[in-house]
Design an enzyme around this catalytic site. Structure first.
Site, PDB file in Angstrom:
ATOM      1  N   HIS A 118       0.829  -1.199   0.000  1.00 45.70           N
ATOM      2  CA  HIS A 118       0.000   0.000   0.000  1.00 45.70           C
ATOM      3  C   HIS A 118       0.869   1.257   0.000  1.00 45.70           C
ATOM      4  O   HIS A 118       0.608   2.200  -0.761  1.00 45.70           O
ATOM      5  CB  HIS A 118      -0.920   0.017   1.224  1.00 45.70           C
ATOM      6  CG  HIS A 118      -2.132  -0.834   1.095  1.00 45.70           C
ATOM      7  ND1 HIS A 118      -2.085  -2.211   0.949  1.00 45.70           N
ATOM      8  CD2 HIS A 118      -3.467  -0.509   1.086  1.00 45.70           C
ATOM      9  CE1 HIS A 118      -3.310  -2.693   0.872  1.00 45.70           C
ATOM     10  NE2 HIS A 118      -4.165  -1.686   0.939  1.00 45.70           N
ATOM     11  N   HIS A 177       1.249  -3.939   9.283  1.00 46.65           N
ATOM     12  CA  HIS A 177       2.647  -3.647   8.947  1.00 46.65           C
ATOM     13  C   HIS A 177       3.385  -3.084  10.152  1.00 46.65           C
ATOM     14  O   HIS A 177       2.792  -2.402  10.993  1.00 46.65           O
ATOM     15  CB  HIS A 177       2.740  -2.630   7.807  1.00 46.65           C
ATOM     16  CG  HIS A 177       2.460  -3.193   6.456  1.00 46.65           C
ATOM     17  ND1 HIS A 177       3.253  -4.149   5.860  1.00 46.65           N
ATOM     18  CD2 HIS A 177       1.463  -2.932   5.580  1.00 46.65           C
ATOM     19  CE1 HIS A 177       2.754  -4.456   4.675  1.00 46.65           C
ATOM     20  NE2 HIS A 177       1.665  -3.737   4.478  1.00 46.65           N
TER      21      HIS A 177
END
EC number: 3.1.3.9
Length: 358
Positions: A118, A177
Site C-alpha cells: 500500500h 505492517h
C-alpha cells in the site's frame, strides 16, 4: 535475528500506542488505508489522468504494475512478518505474555509484510501525479509565475507527504505492517516512479512489447517461485500464518495473496497495451474530438461511472486457478474500457450529435 526481533518489538509498542491513543481517528485511518490500496490506481487515478493527459495515464499504469511486481519479489526475498501474527509466534515475550493487538476487517493480508504494498503503490502513483502537475508550472518564465511555481511546488509536495504519512500510519494502526515496512515501501515506490521519469519508450510501446513485458514478468516471478520451491523454500509461507492468526476467518481474502496481485497487475498492463494499440483508440483519442474539453470531461465521467460497475462483478473464489484467470480478464477489461471503449462511444455520440445539428 536478534536485531530484527528488537525492531519488531519496538514496532509492536508503536502499534499499541497508536491503537490506544488514536482510537478517535479510527475511521479516518481505515479510510486512508483504503486510499493507499493499489487497486484504486486502476479504478480512480488512472481514468482521471488518462483522459486529461494520456502520457501521464500510461506512465501511471507502468509505474503501478512494475512497482507492484518489484514489491512481490522484495516480499519473497525479505520474508517480512506482519504484526498480527508475529506477536502470536515470537518467543521474546516472557511467560507467553504476548501483546494484544486489535485486528480489523482489512488487517488480515496474507502475503509477507515487507515492504508495504500500500505504501509503495501510494508513493509511486502520487509521485507521478505530483511531478506531472509540476511539469506544467515549471515552464512559466516571468517572475510572478516563478514565485507561483515555487508555492505550487511546496503545496503539492506537502500534500504528497501528508498522504504518504497518513497511509503509513493507517497501515501500522491496523497491525498489518511494522513501521520499518511502510517506510521501506514509500522510498521504494519513489525510486520506481523516478526511474520511469527517464523511460520515454513506454509511450510508444507496441502491443508486442506489452505482451513480451507481461510474459517476462510472469515467467520470472513463476520461475523464481518454482526454483525456491525445489530448494524446499515455500514462498507462500505467510498464507497459513494469516489463516491461523486472523481474528475472523471471513477477513481472509484470496485477493490479497501474492499471485492474485501479480495476475491483477499483468491483466491491467495487457489491457492498457490492447487499448492503446486498438483502432477504437486511434479513431477517438487521436481524432479531432480529442482536443475538445467536452470530450475529455465526458470520457472522465463515463469512465469513472463504468468502472464502478466492475465492483459489482464478483469473481468466484472456490477454484483458485479459475479465480486467477477471471481476475486477469477483469483487470484487463478496466484499462481497455478507459482507453478504447468509453472514448470510442463518446466520440461516436458526439459525431452523431454534430451530424444532426448540421
Amino acid at each position: 535475528s536478534i536485531k530484527m526481533d528488537l525492531l519488531h518489538s519496538n514496532g509492536v509498542l508503536i502499534i499499541q500506542h497508536l491503537q490506544r491513543d488514536y482510537r478517535a481517528y479510527q475511521d479516518f485511518l481505515n479510510f486512508m488505508s483504503h486510499v493507499g490500496d493499489p487497486r484504486n490506481i486502476f479504478s480512480i487515478y488512472f481514468p482521471l489522468w488518462f483522459q486529461l493527459n494520456q502520457v501521464v495515464g500510461t506512465k501511471m499504469i507502468w509505474v503501478a504494475v512494475i512497482g507492484d511486481w518489484f514489491n512481490l519479489i522484495f516480499k519473497w526475498i525479505l520474508f517480512g512478518h506482519r504484526p498480527y501474527w508475529w506477536v502470536q509466534e515470537t518467543m521474546i515475550y516472557p511467560n507467553q505474555s504476548s501483546p494484544c493487538l486489535e485486528q480489523f476487517p482489512i488487517t488480515c493480508e496474507t502475503g509477507p509484510g515487507s515492504p508495504s504494498g500500500h505504501a509503495m503503490g501510494s508513493s509511486c502513483v502520487w509521485y507521478v501525479m505530483v511531478t506531472a502537475a509540476l511539469s506544467y508550472t515549471v515552464r512559466w518564465k516571468d517572475k510572478s509565475a516563478v514565485t507561483l511555481h515555487r508555492l505550487t511546488w511546496s503545496f503539492l509536495w506537502s500534500i504528497f507527504w501528508i498522504i504518504q504519512i497518513s497511509v503509513c500510519i493507517s497501515r501500522v494502526f491496523i497491525a498489518t505492517h511494522f513501521p520499518h515496512q511502510v517506510i521501506l515501501g514509500v522510498f521504494a515506490g519513489i525510486l520506481v516512479a523516478e526511474a520511469f521519469e527517464h523511460t520515454p519508450a513506454i509511450q510508444t510501446a507496441s502491443l508486442r512489447m506489452y505482451v513480451k513485458t507481461n510474459l517476462f514478468l510472469f515467467i520470472f516471478a513463476l520461475g523464481f517461485y518454482l526454483v525456491l520451491k525445489l530448494l524446499d523454500i515455500d514462498l507462500l509461507w505467510s498464507v497459513p500464518k494469516a489463516k491461523k492468526w486472523c481474528a475472523n476467518p471471513d477477513w481472509i481474502n484470496i485477493d490479497t495473496t501474492p499471485f492474485a496481485g501479480l495476475v491483477r497487475n499483468l491483466g491491467a498492463l495487457f489491457g492498457l497495451g490492447l487499448g492503446i494499440n486498438s483502432e477504437m483508440f486511434i479513431t477517438s483519442c487521436k481524432g479531432k474530438n480529442s482536443c475538445k474539453i467536452s470530450f475529455r470531461i465526458l470520457c472522465v465521467a463515463a469512465s469513472l461511472a463504468t468502472l464502478q460497475l466492475y465492483n459489482f462483478v464478483k469473481i468466484p473464489t472456490h477454484t483458485e486457478y479459475l479465480f486467477y484467470i477471471l481476475s486477469f480478464c477483469k483487470s484487463a477489461a478496466m484499462p481497455l474500457t478507459v482507453v478504447a471503449l468509453v472514448p470510442y462511444c463518446v466520440h461516436s455520440l458526439m459525431r452523431t450529435t454534430e451530424k444532426k445539428l448540421n
